[in-house]
Design an enzyme around this catalytic site. Structure first.
Site, PDB file in Angstrom:
ATOM      1  N   GLY A  40       0.774  -1.245   0.000  1.00  0.00           N
ATOM      2  CA  GLY A  40       0.000   0.000   0.000  1.00  0.00           C
ATOM      3  C   GLY A  40       0.804   1.292   0.000  1.00  0.00           C
ATOM      4  N   ASP A  99      -4.831   2.004  10.593  1.00  0.00           N
ATOM      5  CA  ASP A  99      -6.272   1.796  10.751  1.00  0.00           C
ATOM      6  C   ASP A  99      -6.501   1.180  12.142  1.00  0.00           C
ATOM      7  OD1 ASP A  99      -8.979   1.536   9.775  1.00  0.00           O
ATOM      8  OD2 ASP A  99      -8.567  -0.524   9.220  1.00  0.00           O
ATOM      9  N   THR A 100      -6.581  -0.140  12.250  1.00  0.00           N
ATOM     10  CA  THR A 100      -6.718  -0.742  13.583  1.00  0.00           C
ATOM     11  C   THR A 100      -5.413  -0.607  14.374  1.00  0.00           C
ATOM     12  OG1 THR A 100      -5.975  -2.915  12.828  1.00  0.00           O
ATOM     13  CG2 THR A 100      -8.347  -2.491  12.734  1.00  0.00           C
ATOM     14  N   GLY A 101      -4.306  -0.441  13.670  1.00  0.00           N
ATOM     15  CA  GLY A 101      -2.995  -0.340  14.325  1.00  0.00           C
ATOM     16  C   GLY A 101      -2.308  -1.690  14.448  1.00  0.00           C
ATOM     17  N   THR A 103      -1.266  -3.840  12.137  1.00  0.00           N
ATOM     18  CA  THR A 103      -0.123  -4.027  11.228  1.00  0.00           C
ATOM     19  C   THR A 103       1.099  -3.291  11.760  1.00  0.00           C
ATOM     20  OG1 THR A 103      -1.620  -4.204   9.346  1.00  0.00           O
ATOM     21  CG2 THR A 103       0.683  -3.720   8.845  1.00  0.00           C
ATOM     22  N   LEU A 104       0.912  -2.032  12.105  1.00  0.00           N
ATOM     23  CA  LEU A 104       2.046  -1.237  12.578  1.00  0.00           C
ATOM     24  C   LEU A 104       2.633  -1.843  13.848  1.00  0.00           C
ATOM     25  CD1 LEU A 104       3.841   1.187  12.225  1.00  0.00           C
ATOM     26  CD2 LEU A 104       2.138   2.578  13.409  1.00  0.00           C
ATOM     27  N   LYS A 128      -6.433   6.717  10.634  1.00  0.00           N
ATOM     28  CA  LYS A 128      -7.866   6.579  10.947  1.00  0.00           C
ATOM     29  C   LYS A 128      -7.980   6.227  12.427  1.00  0.00           C
ATOM     30  CE  LYS A 128      -9.437   3.892   7.290  1.00  0.00           C
ATOM     31  NZ  LYS A 128     -10.212   2.738   6.746  1.00  0.00           N
ATOM     32  N   PHE A 149     -13.645   3.593   3.969  1.00  0.00           N
ATOM     33  CA  PHE A 149     -12.672   2.790   3.241  1.00  0.00           C
ATOM     34  C   PHE A 149     -12.168   3.586   2.048  1.00  0.00           C
ATOM     35  CE2 PHE A 149     -10.854  -0.519   0.631  1.00  0.00           C
ATOM     36  CZ  PHE A 149     -10.161  -1.250   1.587  1.00  0.00           C
ATOM     37  N   ASP A 156      -5.576  -0.109  -2.035  1.00  0.00           N
ATOM     38  CA  ASP A 156      -6.384  -0.938  -2.937  1.00  0.00           C
ATOM     39  C   ASP A 156      -7.710  -1.376  -2.334  1.00  0.00           C
ATOM     40  OD1 ASP A 156      -5.205  -2.790  -0.997  1.00  0.00           O
ATOM     41  OD2 ASP A 156      -5.994  -4.366  -2.306  1.00  0.00           O
TER      42      ASP A 156
HETATM   43  P1  IMP Z   1      -4.373  -1.973  10.202  1.00  0.00           P
HETATM   44  O1  IMP Z   1      -3.545  -3.166  10.552  1.00  0.00           O
HETATM   45  O2  IMP Z   1      -5.830  -2.209  10.473  1.00  0.00           O
HETATM   46  O3  IMP Z   1      -3.885  -0.698  10.838  1.00  0.00           O
HETATM   47  O4  IMP Z   1      -4.360  -1.792   8.654  1.00  0.00           O
HETATM   48  C1  IMP Z   1      -3.209  -1.534   7.975  1.00  0.00           C
HETATM   49  C2  IMP Z   1      -3.304  -1.978   6.548  1.00  0.00           C
HETATM   50  O5  IMP Z   1      -4.629  -2.295   6.103  1.00  0.00           O
HETATM   51  C3  IMP Z   1      -2.854  -0.833   5.704  1.00  0.00           C
HETATM   52  O6  IMP Z   1      -1.445  -0.876   5.548  1.00  0.00           O
HETATM   53  C4  IMP Z   1      -3.629  -1.017   4.435  1.00  0.00           C
HETATM   54  O7  IMP Z   1      -2.922  -1.820   3.535  1.00  0.00           O
HETATM   55  C5  IMP Z   1      -4.918  -1.707   4.863  1.00  0.00           C
HETATM   56  N1  IMP Z   1      -6.024  -0.720   5.005  1.00  0.00           N
HETATM   57  C6  IMP Z   1      -6.542  -0.227   6.146  1.00  0.00           C
HETATM   58  N2  IMP Z   1      -7.527   0.653   5.895  1.00  0.00           N
HETATM   59  C7  IMP Z   1      -7.619   0.725   4.556  1.00  0.00           C
HETATM   60  C8  IMP Z   1      -8.443   1.494   3.660  1.00  0.00           C
HETATM   61  O8  IMP Z   1      -9.285   2.312   4.052  1.00  0.00           O
HETATM   62  N3  IMP Z   1      -8.226   1.273   2.344  1.00  0.00           N
HETATM   63  C9  IMP Z   1      -7.301   0.397   1.859  1.00  0.00           C
HETATM   64  N4  IMP Z   1      -6.509  -0.317   2.648  1.00  0.00           N
HETATM   65  C10 IMP Z   1      -6.656  -0.160   3.992  1.00  0.00           C
END
Ligand code: IMP
Length: 176
Positions: A40, A99-101, A103-104, A128, A149, A156
């Site tokens: 992404g 987003d949820t955090g 991944t980071l 977010k 989203f 994507d």
């Molecule tokens: P997290 O682990 O929920 O913070 O999400 C991180 C990953 O989810 C990002 O690196 C994106 O690849 C994907 N993601 C989260 N929200 C979106 C969105 O609104 N559109 C597209 N990809 C998203």
């Protein structure tokens, strides 16, 4: 399904220039390894590193996966690690969106346990905060956005729309 422009290409570019100034101040002219979390962040990463002034800048890539369609699976997998070990240098993790955090949090844990950076900072184009499941705060944030989203500029929906030059909101998707 339709896409509304949410953040224009011009706004993105001007914000990236501002972020680069902040990041340059943190780098301070020393060694820095900039790491894109694929897929992404690839467009943001390419634009951001070209705005950074350091001549001691290296790039590398990791790849993670957590989303299926518009849903976070909650399970984050590291698909690809760095090609080089990061020891004793500054490390900048570049994300498309927090987003949820989850991944980071997984990525940072990975760098702390498997690599040994002198200092680590996170730059994300989008944040977010309303969707957080774990407490995570990026150091450099492009735009804080509502709970929608988004696609485009690297992001994507089922692998499509990454090539849009702007950030758009995808309407009429299934309930999240
Ligand atoms: P997290 O682990 O929920 O913070 O999400 C991180 C990953 O989810 C990002 O690196 C994106 O690849 C994907 N993601 C989260 N929200 C979106 C969105 O609104 N559109 C597209 N990809 C998203």
């Amino acid at each position: 399904m339709s896409i509304d422009v949410y953040i224009s290409a011009e706004r993105i570019q001007s914000r990236i220039r501002e972020m680069a100034e902040e990041i340059d101040r943190w780098i301070g002219g020393g060694e820095v390894l900039c790491v894109a979390n694929l897929k992404g962040s690839f467009v943001f990463f390419a634009d951001l590193v070209r705005c950074l002034k350091s001549s001691r800048l290296k790039v590398d890539f990791i790849a993670t996966e957590s989303y299926v369609g518009t849903q976070s699976s909650g399970q984050v997998r590291i698909l690809k690690d760095l090609q080089q070990t990061c020891r004793g240098e500054k490390l900048l993790v570049v994300e498309d969106i927090v987003d949820t955090g989850l991944t980071l949090s997984k990525v940072l844990e990975h760098f702390v346990t498997m690599h040994c950076p002198a200092e680590m900072r996170v730059a994300t184009l989008l944040d977010k905060p309303s969707r957080r499941k774990v407490e995570m705060k990026a150091d450099f944030v492009g735009f804080t956005i509502e709970d929608a989203f988004v696609v485009g500029y690297g992001l994507d929906y089922n692998e499509y729309y990454r090539n849009l030059p702007y950030i758009g909101i995808l309407r009429n998707t299934e309930e999240r």
